[in-house]
Design an enzyme around this catalytic site. Structure first.
Site, PDB file in Angstrom:
ATOM      1  CB  ALA A 151      -1.185  -0.393   1.498  1.00  0.00           C
ATOM      2  CG  ASP A 152       3.519   2.858   3.268  1.00  0.00           C
ATOM      3  OD1 ASP A 152       2.734   4.156   3.358  1.00  0.00           O
ATOM      4  OD2 ASP A 152       3.432   2.633   4.458  1.00  0.00           O
TER       5      ASP A 152
END
Length: 394
Positions: free
Chosen positions: A169-170
């Site tokens: 996600a990051d």
């Protein structure tokens, strides 16, 4: 020849991973990235992780901030906000990752900065985006993996939910933001105006779930964990030889038939449960069980050599210590030594894509906190954007 983004200035007002990773990618391509950090502490990642090399900055910070310059600004003070506003006049891009609303309270929201520089491309990376009922929630990679479905489909059936150890996600949000920013830069060439980019960890994780959502909508059932297997083809997973595990990728019918030849198991093609890819996916567990005794009769390397010789994708399962020294990683220069004023030098991952005409360079080591503050203020004074008395405030 100049790097592709030479002449593009990026203001990096982000911390931890998604924003710094995005800005590092832009810096690697030649952008002048100025990292704006809080005085005293800097990017919180400077203090993260439980181990150090020689200096006070964490290896995590070093890994995400090469090719940048650092200036420390307290954006809660009018004097330092004026320095920011002067920088905005010179900038093409600004990237921040505060929780929605914080930028406005600091006087650095898009509308405020757009009035200063209409050509500015302003990107916000947050947990859930700037709108919607979850927009004010704090967001980290783990949270985004949980609510996007990633956590539910990862790991092994019946086991504790398993986070993808790579922060998809990051890093995904950083990649998507870089793509959006560069698209906006290209668009500005014809429009003459910048625009606002709204990115989030939640949407990045969901956008990367292409196979999983396809399975959901195709079958009506939420995808369950399947370990190392693939949702669209079989056999495409880890299998066990006499001396341990390795992976195979028979991702189409032609590769499946070649695999059977190498195994000497042409009989499996006569089993209607395994005759087509769709049938093999539906009967994946039975398929692997049927093949297991055969794989157990040889070593990993014997199978890998035989499969690769027949054109069937196969590979050992390397740990990171093995992966970074593999002959392919070495040939592709995926580990580089970065010079540093405190560390001397340290190992870092190299550039994941190669440009033939303008290869990326390790132009600057990860900066010390406020290392370039005086130089940047002096530049602004020389450009007439900052009063000379402000230059001495550092």
């Amino acid at each position: 020849m100049a790097l592709p983004l030479a002449g593009i200035r990026v203001l990096d007002i982000s911390q931890v991973m998604a924003g710094p990773f995005c800005c590092m990618l832009l810096a690697d391509m030649g952008a002048d990235v100025i990292k704006i950090e809080p005085p005293g502490t800097g990017d919180s990642t400077r203090q993260s992780m439980g181990f150090r090399l020689k200096g006070v900055d964490s290896p995590g910070f070093l890994a995400l901030n090469r090719n940048k310059r650092s200036i420390a600004l307290d954006l809660k003070t009018p004097a330092d906000r004026e320095v920011l506003y002067a920088l905005v006049k010179t900038a093409d891009v600004l990237i921040e990752n505060a929780r929605p609303g914080v930028a406005g309270r600091l006087g650095m929201d898009y509308e405020t900065l757009k009035a200063i520089n209409p050509r500015l491309i302003y990107a916000s990376i947050s947990g859930f985006g700037q709108t919607g009922p979850w927009s004010q929630r704090p967001g980290f990679d783990l949270i985004a993996q949980a609510v996007s479905g990633v956590l539910s489909s990862n790991g092994l059936p019946g086991m504790e939910p398993a986070k993808n150890s790579i922060p998809v996600a990051d890093l995904g949000a950083g990649l998507f933001t870089a793509y959006a920013v560069l698209s906006a830069v290209i668009g500005r060439q014809s429009s003459g105006e910048g625009q606002y980019v709204d990115a989030s960890l939640f949407e990045a994780a969901l956008a990367l779930s292409v196979w999983e959502t396809t399975e959901l909508w195709g079958t009506g059932k939420a995808p369950a964990p399947i370990g190392s297997a693939n949702r669209m083809s079989a056999p495409y997973q880890a299998v066990e030889a006499s001396d341990g595990w390795f992976v195979i990728g028979a991702a189409n019918q032609g590769l499946w038939l070649k695999l059977l030849t190498v195994l000497g198991r042409e009989d499996l093609q006569q089993d209607e449960r395994f005759a087509t890819n769709a049938a093999r996916i539906a009967n994946r567990i039975a398929l692997i069980e049927a093949m297991a005794p055969t794989f157990a009769g040889g070593t990993r390397q014997e199978w890998i050599d035989g499969l690769l010789g027949a054109g069937v994708p196969a590979a050992p399962i390397l740990d990171y210590a093995e992966a970074v020294v593999s002959e392919q990683a070495v040939a592709r220069e995926m580990v580089q030594m970065v010079p540093h004023p405190v560390e001397g030098e340290f190992k870092a991952l190299g550039f994941p894509v190669k440009l033939s005409g303008t290869p990326q360079q390790m132009r600057l080591p990860p900066p010390l906190l406020d290392e370039h503050g005086a130089d940047i203020r002096r530049e602004l004074v020389e450009m007439g954007l900052l009063a000379p008395e402000t230059e001495s405030v550092a």
